[in-house]
Design a protein around this motif. Structure first.
Motif, PDB file in Angstrom:
ATOM      1  N   LEU A 194     -43.389  41.771 -84.022  1.00  0.00           N
ATOM      2  CA  LEU A 194     -43.906  43.058 -84.195  1.00  0.00           C
ATOM      3  C   LEU A 194     -45.483  43.204 -84.162  1.00  0.00           C
ATOM      4  CD1 LEU A 194     -41.718  44.112 -87.410  1.00  0.00           C
ATOM      5  CD2 LEU A 194     -41.284  44.705 -85.125  1.00  0.00           C
ATOM      6  N   ALA A 195     -45.908  42.625 -83.005  1.00  0.00           N
ATOM      7  CA  ALA A 195     -47.233  42.558 -82.725  1.00  0.00           C
ATOM      8  C   ALA A 195     -47.698  42.866 -81.135  1.00  0.00           C
ATOM      9  CB  ALA A 195     -47.826  41.322 -83.248  1.00  0.00           C
ATOM     10  N   GLY A 209     -47.999  50.016 -63.852  1.00  0.00           N
ATOM     11  CA  GLY A 209     -46.621  50.431 -62.969  1.00  0.00           C
ATOM     12  C   GLY A 209     -45.657  50.632 -64.080  1.00  0.00           C
ATOM     13  N   MET A 210     -45.665  50.186 -65.297  1.00  0.00           N
ATOM     14  CA  MET A 210     -44.439  50.235 -66.012  1.00  0.00           C
ATOM     15  C   MET A 210     -44.533  51.402 -67.219  1.00  0.00           C
ATOM     16  SD  MET A 210     -41.576  48.677 -67.111  1.00  0.00           S
ATOM     17  CE  MET A 210     -41.722  46.779 -66.187  1.00  0.00           C
ATOM     18  N   PRO A 211     -43.735  52.101 -67.581  1.00  0.00           N
ATOM     19  CA  PRO A 211     -43.862  52.988 -68.579  1.00  0.00           C
ATOM     20  C   PRO A 211     -43.419  51.954 -69.887  1.00  0.00           C
ATOM     21  CG  PRO A 211     -41.842  53.498 -67.453  1.00  0.00           C
ATOM     22  CD  PRO A 211     -42.657  52.527 -66.607  1.00  0.00           C
ATOM     23  N   GLY A 212     -43.835  52.526 -71.250  1.00  0.00           N
ATOM     24  CA  GLY A 212     -43.447  51.476 -72.101  1.00  0.00           C
ATOM     25  C   GLY A 212     -42.416  52.198 -72.931  1.00  0.00           C
ATOM     26  N   SER A 213     -41.848  51.330 -73.572  1.00  0.00           N
ATOM     27  CA  SER A 213     -40.824  52.029 -74.866  1.00  0.00           C
ATOM     28  C   SER A 213     -41.590  52.107 -76.187  1.00  0.00           C
ATOM     29  CB  SER A 213     -39.834  51.006 -75.071  1.00  0.00           C
ATOM     30  OG  SER A 213     -39.001  50.822 -73.775  1.00  0.00           O
ATOM     31  N   SER A 214     -40.945  53.204 -76.767  1.00  0.00           N
ATOM     32  CA  SER A 214     -41.681  53.450 -78.148  1.00  0.00           C
ATOM     33  C   SER A 214     -41.153  52.358 -79.161  1.00  0.00           C
ATOM     34  CB  SER A 214     -41.074  54.758 -78.722  1.00  0.00           C
ATOM     35  OG  SER A 214     -41.178  54.712 -79.907  1.00  0.00           O
ATOM     36  N   ASN A 215     -40.091  51.756 -79.034  1.00  0.00           N
ATOM     37  CA  ASN A 215     -39.578  50.800 -80.175  1.00  0.00           C
ATOM     38  C   ASN A 215     -39.335  51.091 -81.520  1.00  0.00           C
ATOM     39  OD1 ASN A 215     -39.408  48.918 -77.902  1.00  0.00           O
ATOM     40  ND2 ASN A 215     -41.812  48.497 -77.756  1.00  0.00           N
TER      41      ASN A 215
END
Length: 186
Positions: A132-133, A141-147
Motif C-alpha cells: 500500500l505504498a 504511456g500508461m493510465p493509472g488505476s485508482s485502486n
C-alpha cells in the motif's frame, strides 16, 4: 511529480544542473502556472472547488504557447459528472492554446481522452498494492488505476462493503479499469 516538474524546469532555466539522464531535454518556458494544493479560504468564502476555479480562471486567461501549466486533480471537489466535463473542457482548451501541461486526475473519462487525443499522453505513478505504498516510479504511456477499493479492503473496510461498491461501478468503468490493470501487469 507536478512540483518536481516545475522545480526542475525552473532550475534548468536558471542554468543549474538538474538530476536527469544525459540525453534529457528540458523546454524553456516564458511562464509556469500552477494549480496545486487546496485553495479554500474561509476569509474569501471559497470552497476547495471555488478556490481551484478562481486560480484556473486566472491561468486560462493568460496561458498559451511558451507556457507550462501544472494542475493537480483538475475538476475535483464538485459533483463528479460536472467535474469530469469541466476537466475535459479545460484540458481541451489548454491543448488548443498551445501551452504544455501536466494534469493529474482520477477521472476515467479524462484518461480515455488522453488515449484518443493528439498531443496528449497518459502517465501514471506506480503503486504497490501489497505494501500500500507508492514506488515513486513514473510510467509513461500508461493510465493509472485508482485502486480505491483494493486499498479500502487492504486497510480493513469490510469485504461486503467493497463488494457492494464494486457492484455499483458501471460496467464501462469496470472494463476500463480491467484494461488498465491488464496493461500494468503485462
Amino acid at each position: 511529480t507536478l512540483k518536481t516538474i516545475g522545480l526542475m524546469c525552473c532550475l534548468a532555466m536558471t542554468g543549474m544542473l538538474i538530476p536527469c539522464q544525459e540525453e534529457s531535454v528540458v523546454s524553456y518556458f516564458d511562464d509556469i502556472f500552477c494549480d496545486i494544493g487546496d485553495e479554500q479560504s474561509i476569509e474569501q468564502n471559497l470552497s476547495t472547488f471555488s478556490g481551484h476555479i478562481t486560480n484556473l480562471r486566472d491561468i486560462l486567461a493568460v496561458c498559451g504557447k511558451g507556457n507550462l501549466v501544472l494542475i493537480d486533480e483538475v475538476g475535483a471537489g464538485t459533483e463528479p459528472n460536472e467535474g469530469t466535463a469541466l476537466a475535459l473542457a479545460i484540458c481541451e482548451f489548454l491543448r488548443r492554446s498551445g501551452a504544455k501541461c501536466v494534469v493529474t486526475t482520477h477521472y476515467g473519462k479524462l484518461k480515455e481522452y488522453s488515449l484518443s487525443t493528439e498531443r496528449v499522453e497518459n502517465a501514471s505513478m506506480e503503486f504497490d498494492l501489497q505494501t500500500l505504498a507508492p514506488t515513486y516510479k513514473l510510467i509513461m504511456g500508461m493510465p493509472g488505476s485508482s485502486n480505491a477499493l483494493a486499498i479500502a479492503g487492504r486497510l480493513g473496510i469490510d469485504e461486503s462493503i467493497t463488494d457492494f461498491a464494486r457492484a455499483l461501478i458501471s460496467e464501462e468503468d469496470t472494463r476500463f479499469e480491467d484494461a488498465v490493470d491488464t496493461l500494468e501487469t503485462a
